[in-house]
Enzyme design. Structure first.
Site, PDB file in Angstrom:
ATOM      1  N   HIS A 166       0.667  -1.186   0.038  1.00  0.00           N
ATOM      2  CA  HIS A 166       0.113   0.141   0.021  1.00  0.00           C
ATOM      3  C   HIS A 166       0.858   1.321   0.061  1.00  0.00           C
ATOM      4  O   HIS A 166       0.224   2.495  -0.466  1.00  0.00           O
ATOM      5  CB  HIS A 166      -0.882   0.058   1.162  1.00  0.00           C
ATOM      6  CG  HIS A 166      -2.031  -0.782   1.023  1.00  0.00           C
ATOM      7  ND1 HIS A 166      -3.399  -0.847   1.960  1.00  0.00           N
ATOM      8  CD2 HIS A 166      -2.192  -2.216   0.242  1.00  0.00           C
ATOM      9  CE1 HIS A 166      -4.107  -1.987   1.530  1.00  0.00           C
ATOM     10  NE2 HIS A 166      -3.658  -2.445   0.266  1.00  0.00           N
ATOM     11  N   VAL A 192       0.959   3.959  -3.938  1.00  0.00           N
ATOM     12  CA  VAL A 192       0.566   5.340  -3.755  1.00  0.00           C
ATOM     13  C   VAL A 192       1.849   6.269  -3.820  1.00  0.00           C
ATOM     14  O   VAL A 192       2.457   6.571  -2.966  1.00  0.00           O
ATOM     15  CB  VAL A 192      -0.181   5.614  -2.539  1.00  0.00           C
ATOM     16  CG1 VAL A 192      -0.533   7.007  -2.439  1.00  0.00           C
ATOM     17  CG2 VAL A 192      -1.364   4.500  -2.322  1.00  0.00           C
ATOM     18  N   SER A 213       5.000   7.023   2.610  1.00  0.00           N
ATOM     19  CA  SER A 213       3.949   8.013   2.759  1.00  0.00           C
ATOM     20  C   SER A 213       2.783   7.309   3.799  1.00  0.00           C
ATOM     21  O   SER A 213       2.237   8.082   4.477  1.00  0.00           O
ATOM     22  CB  SER A 213       3.284   8.446   1.562  1.00  0.00           C
ATOM     23  OG  SER A 213       3.150   7.361   0.685  1.00  0.00           O
ATOM     24  N   ASN A 262      -7.234   1.483   3.909  1.00  0.00           N
ATOM     25  CA  ASN A 262      -6.456   1.403   5.377  1.00  0.00           C
ATOM     26  C   ASN A 262      -7.090   1.619   6.242  1.00  0.00           C
ATOM     27  O   ASN A 262      -6.680   1.127   7.342  1.00  0.00           O
ATOM     28  CB  ASN A 262      -5.285   2.332   4.961  1.00  0.00           C
ATOM     29  CG  ASN A 262      -4.269   2.012   3.718  1.00  0.00           C
ATOM     30  OD1 ASN A 262      -4.142   1.121   3.425  1.00  0.00           O
ATOM     31  ND2 ASN A 262      -3.740   3.335   3.276  1.00  0.00           N
ATOM     32  N   HIS A 289      -1.601 -13.237  -0.630  1.00  0.00           N
ATOM     33  CA  HIS A 289      -2.894 -13.789   0.108  1.00  0.00           C
ATOM     34  C   HIS A 289      -2.990 -15.035   0.471  1.00  0.00           C
ATOM     35  O   HIS A 289      -3.795 -15.862   0.983  1.00  0.00           O
ATOM     36  CB  HIS A 289      -4.289 -13.458  -0.495  1.00  0.00           C
ATOM     37  CG  HIS A 289      -4.587 -11.947  -0.954  1.00  0.00           C
ATOM     38  ND1 HIS A 289      -5.628 -11.236  -1.782  1.00  0.00           N
ATOM     39  CD2 HIS A 289      -3.788 -10.751  -0.307  1.00  0.00           C
ATOM     40  CE1 HIS A 289      -5.421 -10.111  -1.552  1.00  0.00           C
ATOM     41  NE2 HIS A 289      -4.634  -9.910  -0.928  1.00  0.00           N
TER      42      HIS A 289
END
Ligand code: HEM
Ligand SMILES: *[C@@H]1O[C@H](CO)[C@@H](O)[C@H](O)[C@H]1NC(C)=O
Ligand SMILES: *[C@@H]1O[C@H](CO)[C@@H](O)[C@H](O)[C@H]1NC(C)=O
Ligand SMILES: *[C@@H]1O[C@H](CO)[C@@H](O)[C@H](O)[C@H]1NC(C)=O
Length: 315
Positions: free
Chosen positions: A62, A66, A72, A90, A189
């Site tokens: 994640h 971004v 970040s 998130n 996953h």
């Protein structure tokens, strides 16, 4: 004319800090113990809570999706910006911030002000996968930390579990990742958990869910309520990094809609899913390759950004 053209080239060159600028021995002189410090931190937290390995891997994903791997996602909201931690993917879901902050504090004790939070997160993701039985890869280092974060950028860049195959392929392509990277990296996953609110639509509305699995999940996740109830993404070995995730897809036992999209008995990705389901070594190899590519997305380098002292806030 000629001087302007040159100037433009210089700026384009500076803006496009390429992955080639990252190197594995970046901290050899300035923080020689970095790798053991990170690995010890990851080990300590996983022993306490095996799920945290999955959470750290996802945190890195994640972060990278971004505006590049620039830490970040670790910034908490301030008066100057609404950050990424409360973005749809998130909020009430991303975890592991405390682990990175704890490791960073230990790194600061030995090597103050030199190691970026973005590099620590990239290393922690790799160490987590190795710890849970997955493949290893070399992590290029030298990323720097952002001075800002954006909730809206997070909302538009992180793929959602409601995405169909075409949207998943496009989202990954937008980040410089191939269809093979999409399928291999989705193999993440094989570890970790997801909340009822994220798989409800799949178990009530999709036709491609194996009957007994659907029944079991519906008994846990009602049509309304219990939004935060957790189920393993790979029910058989949620704390072990292996290829059972792909075997589940072949049996229509994916927890998320987006996961089952990779195997639809018509999808272009079916062949890859079947290959990984039977060939663990092929999965490990492509996963490691995909992780290196993902970890190299648009790093800040040179004198861009900063080395944060506290990962949660700008210096
Ligand atoms: C392909 C598109 C993807 C989608 C739509 C997606 C979506 C999701 C969702 C909805 C969850 C559950 C979150 C929750 O309920 O709190 C989740 C968990 C997770 N995702 Fe993904 N994901 C994708 C790709 C990836 C990739 C590329 C990685 C890493 C390389 C990854 C790693 C994980 C991990 C490890 C978890 C479990 C986290 C934990 O237990 O804390 N995912 N993902
Ligand atoms: C950096 O350290 C690693 C691990 O100790 C070593 O393998 C590598 O050769 C070193 N690189 C340089 C340039 O010293
Ligand atoms: C984050 O989740 C909390 C708890 O469910 C909710 O109150 C809040 O509105 C959410 N924030 C955003 C930005 O969606
Ligand atoms: C299932 O689909 C219907 C019709 O599109 C929609 O109204 C409903 O919200 C969906 N159910 C879930 C649990 O997402």
């Amino acid at each position: 004319m000629a001087p302007y053209y040159l100037l433009l080239l210089v700026f384009v060159g500076a803006g496009r800090a390429s992955a080639a600028e990252l190197c594995t021995d970046f901290y050899n002189c300035t923080c020689p113990n970095l790798l053991p410090i990170v690995n010890n931190g990851v080990t300590k937290f996983i022993q306490n809570d095996p799920r945290i390995g999955a959470s750290l891997l996802r945190l890195h994903f994640h972060d990278c999706f971004v505006n590049g791997c620039d830490a970040s996602i670790l910034l908490v909201d301030t008066s100057k910006f609404i950050g990424e931690q409360t973005a749809a993917a998130n909020n009430e879901s991303a975890r592991g911030f405390n682990v990175i902050n704890d490791i960073k504090a230990n790194v600061e004790k030995q090597c103050p002000g030199v190691v970026s939070c973005a590099d620590i997160l990239a290393l922690a993701a790799r160490d987590s996968v190795v710890h849970l039985g997955g493949p290893s890869w070399e992590v290029g280092l030298g990323r720097r930390d952002s001075t800002t974060a954006s909730r809206s950028d997070a909302n538009s860049n992180i793929p959602a579990p409601s995405f169909n195959l075409d949207a998943l392929i496009k989202n990954f392509a937008d980040h410089g990742l191939s269809v093979t990277d999409l399928v291999a990296l989705s193999g993440a996953h094989t570890i970790g958990l997801a909340q009822c609110r994220n798989f409800r639509a799949h178990i009530y509305n999709d036709s491609n869910v194996e009957a007994s699995y659907r029944k079991f999940l519906q008994s846990k996740c009602p049509r309304t309520g219990n939004d935060n109830l957790l189920e393993p993404l790979d029910r058989q070995t949620p704390n072990h990094f292996d290829n059972l995730y792909f075997q589940n897809l072949v049996y229509k036992k994916a927890l998320l809609h987006s996961d089952q999209q990779l195997f639809k008995q018509s999808a272009t990705t079916d062949t890859l899913v079947k290959k990984y389901a039977t060939d663990n070594a092929a999965f490990f190899q492509d996963f490691a390759k995909g992780m290196v590519k993902m970890s190299n997305i648009k790093p800040l380098t040179g004198n861009q950004g900063q080395i944060r002292i506290n990962c949660a806030k700008v210096n």
